[in-house]
Design a protein around this motif. Sequence first.
Motif, PDB file in Angstrom:
ATOM      1  N   ILE A   1      62.259  65.204  22.864  1.00 43.66           N
ATOM      2  CA  ILE A   1      62.335  64.964  24.303  1.00 43.66           C
ATOM      3  C   ILE A   1      61.307  63.908  24.670  1.00 43.66           C
ATOM      4  O   ILE A   1      60.127  64.030  24.331  1.00 43.66           O
ATOM      5  CB  ILE A   1      62.056  66.249  25.097  1.00 43.66           C
ATOM      6  CG1 ILE A   1      63.010  67.366  24.673  1.00 43.66           C
ATOM      7  CG2 ILE A   1      62.171  65.982  26.597  1.00 43.66           C
ATOM      8  CD1 ILE A   1      62.701  68.704  25.311  1.00 43.66           C
ATOM      9  N   ASP A   2      61.736  62.875  25.370  1.00 44.91           N
ATOM     10  CA  ASP A   2      60.835  61.853  25.881  1.00 44.91           C
ATOM     11  C   ASP A   2      60.880  61.858  27.402  1.00 44.91           C
ATOM     12  O   ASP A   2      61.946  62.062  28.002  1.00 44.91           O
ATOM     13  CB  ASP A   2      61.243  60.456  25.391  1.00 44.91           C
ATOM     14  CG  ASP A   2      60.778  60.180  23.979  1.00 44.91           C
ATOM     15  OD1 ASP A   2      60.088  61.042  23.408  1.00 44.91           O
ATOM     16  OD2 ASP A   2      61.108  59.114  23.437  1.00 44.91           O
ATOM     17  N   ARG A   3      59.742  61.634  28.023  1.00 47.68           N
ATOM     18  CA  ARG A   3      59.696  61.420  29.473  1.00 47.68           C
ATOM     19  C   ARG A   3      59.549  59.923  29.693  1.00 47.68           C
ATOM     20  O   ARG A   3      58.544  59.329  29.301  1.00 47.68           O
ATOM     21  CB  ARG A   3      58.524  62.175  30.097  1.00 47.68           C
ATOM     22  CG  ARG A   3      58.501  62.134  31.630  1.00 47.68           C
ATOM     23  CD  ARG A   3      57.381  63.006  32.182  1.00 47.68           C
ATOM     24  NE  ARG A   3      57.372  63.067  33.626  1.00 47.68           N
ATOM     25  CZ  ARG A   3      56.759  62.177  34.419  1.00 47.68           C
ATOM     26  NH1 ARG A   3      56.098  61.150  33.873  1.00 47.68           N
ATOM     27  NH2 ARG A   3      56.810  62.309  35.740  1.00 47.68           N
ATOM     28  N   VAL A   4      60.556  59.324  30.284  1.00 44.22           N
ATOM     29  CA  VAL A   4      60.588  57.870  30.418  1.00 44.22           C
ATOM     30  C   VAL A   4      60.876  57.487  31.861  1.00 44.22           C
ATOM     31  O   VAL A   4      61.315  58.315  32.671  1.00 44.22           O
ATOM     32  CB  VAL A   4      61.662  57.242  29.492  1.00 44.22           C
ATOM     33  CG1 VAL A   4      61.383  57.578  28.040  1.00 44.22           C
ATOM     34  CG2 VAL A   4      63.054  57.714  29.888  1.00 44.22           C
ATOM     35  N   LEU A   5      60.634  56.209  32.165  1.00 35.36           N
ATOM     36  CA  LEU A   5      60.977  55.662  33.477  1.00 35.36           C
ATOM     37  C   LEU A   5      62.317  54.958  33.349  1.00 35.36           C
ATOM     38  O   LEU A   5      62.476  54.051  32.528  1.00 35.36           O
ATOM     39  CB  LEU A   5      59.895  54.690  33.959  1.00 35.36           C
ATOM     40  CG  LEU A   5      58.535  55.310  34.298  1.00 35.36           C
ATOM     41  CD1 LEU A   5      57.538  54.231  34.686  1.00 35.36           C
ATOM     42  CD2 LEU A   5      58.673  56.327  35.432  1.00 35.36           C
ATOM     43  N   VAL A   6      63.286  55.372  34.161  1.00 41.00           N
ATOM     44  CA  VAL A   6      64.630  54.797  34.117  1.00 41.00           C
ATOM     45  C   VAL A   6      64.900  54.079  35.435  1.00 41.00           C
ATOM     46  O   VAL A   6      64.745  54.659  36.518  1.00 41.00           O
ATOM     47  CB  VAL A   6      65.697  55.897  33.895  1.00 41.00           C
ATOM     48  CG1 VAL A   6      67.094  55.290  33.919  1.00 41.00           C
ATOM     49  CG2 VAL A   6      65.446  56.611  32.579  1.00 41.00           C
ATOM     50  N   ARG A   7      65.283  52.804  35.343  1.00 43.55           N
ATOM     51  CA  ARG A   7      65.593  52.031  36.542  1.00 43.55           C
ATOM     52  C   ARG A   7      67.018  52.349  36.993  1.00 43.55           C
ATOM     53  O   ARG A   7      67.979  52.159  36.245  1.00 43.55           O
ATOM     54  CB  ARG A   7      65.446  50.534  36.265  1.00 43.55           C
ATOM     55  CG  ARG A   7      65.506  49.675  37.523  1.00 43.55           C
ATOM     56  CD  ARG A   7      65.312  48.204  37.176  1.00 43.55           C
ATOM     57  NE  ARG A   7      64.009  47.961  36.587  1.00 43.55           N
ATOM     58  CZ  ARG A   7      62.890  47.800  37.295  1.00 43.55           C
ATOM     59  NH1 ARG A   7      62.937  47.862  38.614  1.00 43.55           N
ATOM     60  NH2 ARG A   7      61.748  47.582  36.687  1.00 43.55           N
ATOM     61  N   MET A   8      67.162  52.801  38.215  1.00 42.72           N
ATOM     62  CA  MET A   8      68.456  53.186  38.745  1.00 42.72           C
ATOM     63  C   MET A   8      69.053  52.043  39.557  1.00 42.72           C
ATOM     64  O   MET A   8      68.622  51.748  40.673  1.00 42.72           O
ATOM     65  CB  MET A   8      68.316  54.438  39.625  1.00 42.72           C
ATOM     66  CG  MET A   8      67.560  55.586  38.950  1.00 42.72           C
ATOM     67  SD  MET A   8      68.277  56.093  37.381  1.00 42.72           S
ATOM     68  CE  MET A   8      69.798  56.827  37.954  1.00 42.72           C
TER      69      MET A   8
END
Length: 268
Positions: free
Chosen positions: A34-41
């Motif tokens: 599991i990674d916690r990442v920043l996703v551009r929406m």
Amino acid sequence: MDMIGKTIIVTDDKSKAVEAYKQYVDSTGLYARIDRVLVRMGDGGKPLPKYVVYGYNEECRLGKYIPNITHAGLRALAKYYLRVTKLKVASSMIMETAIASPAISQIFEISLDEKTQLIKKIRSIIKEHPVVTWCDRVRGLGITAAIDFLGWIDPHECISASKTKAYWALTPEGKLRSGHISKGRIELKGRAFFYASKVVMMKDSYYYPLYLAKKKWFDKTLPEDISGRKGVIHRKSIFWLAGILVSNAAEIIRNAEGYDFQIHKPHI
């Protein structure tokens, strides 16, 4: 860095990520993380934190050396150790400028002793892993480097020298440039450069001659009119050696789990 694992789920709900992770591992017996990442929406949208579960086609065999701990657990240890290290540096600076009473000084000393105790505890957990033996053998590395390598090298993702160096931002794409998004974790580049510098300073019997050979190669190939040429050659050689060190660490970590590693050649 392009991920090798297939995306199982992307969610802002941690419990759903954990459920998907467990379901994949339990049903396949294979590795996932599991990674916690920043996703551009959307175009121009603000990056939002998401939990991403990646599933791999390999079994994780870390338990052979470190029972009951995952690669994610090792990363958490590495993160915590780094925070304690930063706290120790900050505390030392405060103690240098403050006129403290004996009681306050005792509190500072307790804080500073935490790092020593933490290292002992982590070593007792990871001591059987081959990368620890290697780090102890290479002059300038030691247990601190072993903590970082085990924490930041996932052998199911870093399957080659090129992918390892890309993750540690030790490629041209990892350079910070205006208007460009750098690839890899920039903070790891600094860690790798630090370890390579220590290895050179301590003149390790294997890696120091490689550094000298690379310096000689740069001396022959770089233009004579470069400003600060001597310093440039040194930094470029250290950067190159940093890539060799993290690649060798990744090879050891991946081989420890019984998997092949795309071996690099230390081109000089």
